[in-house]
Design a protein around this motif. Structure first.
Motif, short mmCIF file in Angstrom:
data_model
loop_
_atom_site.label_atom_id
_atom_site.label_comp_id
_atom_site.label_asym_id
_atom_site.label_seq_id
_atom_site.Cartn_x
_atom_site.Cartn_y
_atom_site.Cartn_z
N GLU A 47 36.88 44.51 42.83
CA GLU A 47 38.28 44.75 42.44
C GLU A 47 39.19 44.57 43.66
O GLU A 47 40.21 43.89 43.61
CB GLU A 47 38.40 46.17 41.89
CG GLU A 47 39.79 46.56 41.45
CD GLU A 47 39.99 46.35 39.96
OE1 GLU A 47 40.85 45.50 39.63
OE2 GLU A 47 39.30 46.99 39.16
N ARG A 48 38.77 45.15 44.79
CA ARG A 48 39.57 45.03 46.04
C ARG A 48 39.63 43.57 46.48
O ARG A 48 40.69 43.07 46.87
CB ARG A 48 38.96 45.89 47.16
CG ARG A 48 39.17 47.38 46.97
CD ARG A 48 38.82 48.15 48.24
NE ARG A 48 37.42 48.00 48.64
CZ ARG A 48 36.44 48.77 48.17
NH1 ARG A 48 36.69 49.72 47.27
NH2 ARG A 48 35.20 48.59 48.58
N VAL B 33 44.20 37.46 45.20
CA VAL B 33 45.36 37.13 44.38
C VAL B 33 46.63 37.18 45.23
O VAL B 33 47.52 36.34 45.11
CB VAL B 33 45.48 38.10 43.18
CG1 VAL B 33 46.82 37.95 42.49
CG2 VAL B 33 44.34 37.84 42.21
N LYS B 34 46.68 38.17 46.14
CA LYS B 34 47.87 38.26 47.01
C LYS B 34 48.02 37.01 47.86
O LYS B 34 49.12 36.57 48.14
CB LYS B 34 47.75 39.50 47.92
CG LYS B 34 48.02 40.80 47.19
CD LYS B 34 48.35 41.92 48.18
CE LYS B 34 48.51 43.25 47.48
NZ LYS B 34 47.24 44.02 47.44
N ARG C 270 42.26 39.07 33.61
CA ARG C 270 43.66 38.71 33.89
C ARG C 270 43.79 37.26 34.37
O ARG C 270 44.85 36.87 34.85
CB ARG C 270 44.23 39.67 34.93
CG ARG C 270 43.55 39.58 36.28
CD ARG C 270 44.05 40.67 37.21
NE ARG C 270 42.97 41.62 37.48
CZ ARG C 270 42.86 42.31 38.60
NH1 ARG C 270 43.77 42.20 39.53
NH2 ARG C 270 41.86 43.14 38.78
N SER D 32 41.96 41.58 44.23
CA SER D 32 43.37 41.90 44.51
C SER D 32 43.84 41.20 45.78
O SER D 32 44.93 40.62 45.83
CB SER D 32 43.55 43.41 44.66
OG SER D 32 43.21 44.05 43.47
#
Length: 233
Positions: A12-13, A19-20, A54, A16
């Motif tokens: 998950e980290r 994606v950033k 997502r 994220s």
């Protein structure tokens, strides 16, 4: 168990963070997700499919050096064109059956370099797909007699195996996205010499080296490609 839960948190980290840093296409979910070396899976598996929910429009996914031994749970990725999974511990037809189920209709580029595929039969789930570029460098299967001929015969759509076409011509950079611009025919001549060097690569490699040594090379190459592609898009 606990391992899977901890892994999911790490994934998950990583997602994220990726994606950033991904170049966002306007008004849409990211089309590229690069998780190379971001997680060392304790279970050998991908995160729970929900973490990918997502990314319905994902076109490129790269998960190098994550200690993956299974692709169970690879979610449905209906737009995925390029899947890079080098420097893992993948083997067997089940892994590729999971790829076929996930993105069989769209996948064109598949990088399985430095994994543990040892028999041409393991690649059978790729036969009906439209894969045009397949990389298996440093997998044991590359040492088999007649490896190249057998793989080209098994996967009729294949244009490039380990960066070289059936006639021994290197894939040129301009061919990377041949679907978008159909001018690959002009480049067919390629450098014969380069092609011959390329074919020898698999044999010289021992394949038995520790994952760690090769991961660095793999990641650097991946990085270069990503940058180039970034410029194009």
């Amino acid at each position: 168990g606990a391992g899977a839960g901890e892994d999911d948190a790490a994934w998950e980290r990583a997602i994220s963070a990726a994606v950033k840093s991904a170049p966002l296409s306007p008004f849409s979910a990211p089309k590229t997700l690069t998780l190379d070396g971001a997680v060392k899976s304790s279970t050998g598996r991908l995160p729970s499919p929900a973490l990918f929910d997502r990314f319905p429009s994902l076109e490129e996914l790269s998960v190098a050096g994550a200690r993956l031994s299974s692709l169970a749970g690879l979610p449905r990725l209906p737009a995925l064109r390029r899947l890079s999974l080098p420097d893992n511990r993948l083997a067997g037809a089940d892994s590729l059956a999971a790829v076929a189920q996930s993105c069989g209709g769209t996948i064109r580029h598949l990088d399985l370099g430095n994994n543990r595929f040892a028999a041409v039969e393991e690649l059978a789930p790729l036969a009906p797909l439209g894969v045009e570029s397949l990389d298996l460098y440093q997998c044991p299967v590359t040492k088999l007699k007649g490896y190249r001929e057998k793989v080209f015969a098994l996967v009729p759509s294949l244009k490039y195996l380990d960066g070289v076409d059936a006639e021994g011509n290197d894939r040129l950079e301009s061919d990377e996205d041949e679907e978008e611009d159909e001018d690959e025919d002009e480049d067919e001549e390629g450098d014969e010499e380069g092609a011959e060097d390329g074919e020898g690569e698999g044999e010289e490699e021992d394949g038995e080296e520790e994952d760690g040594d090769e991961e660095e090379d793999g990641e650097e190459e991946e990085g270069d490609e990503d940058e180039e592609e970034g410029d194009e898009n």
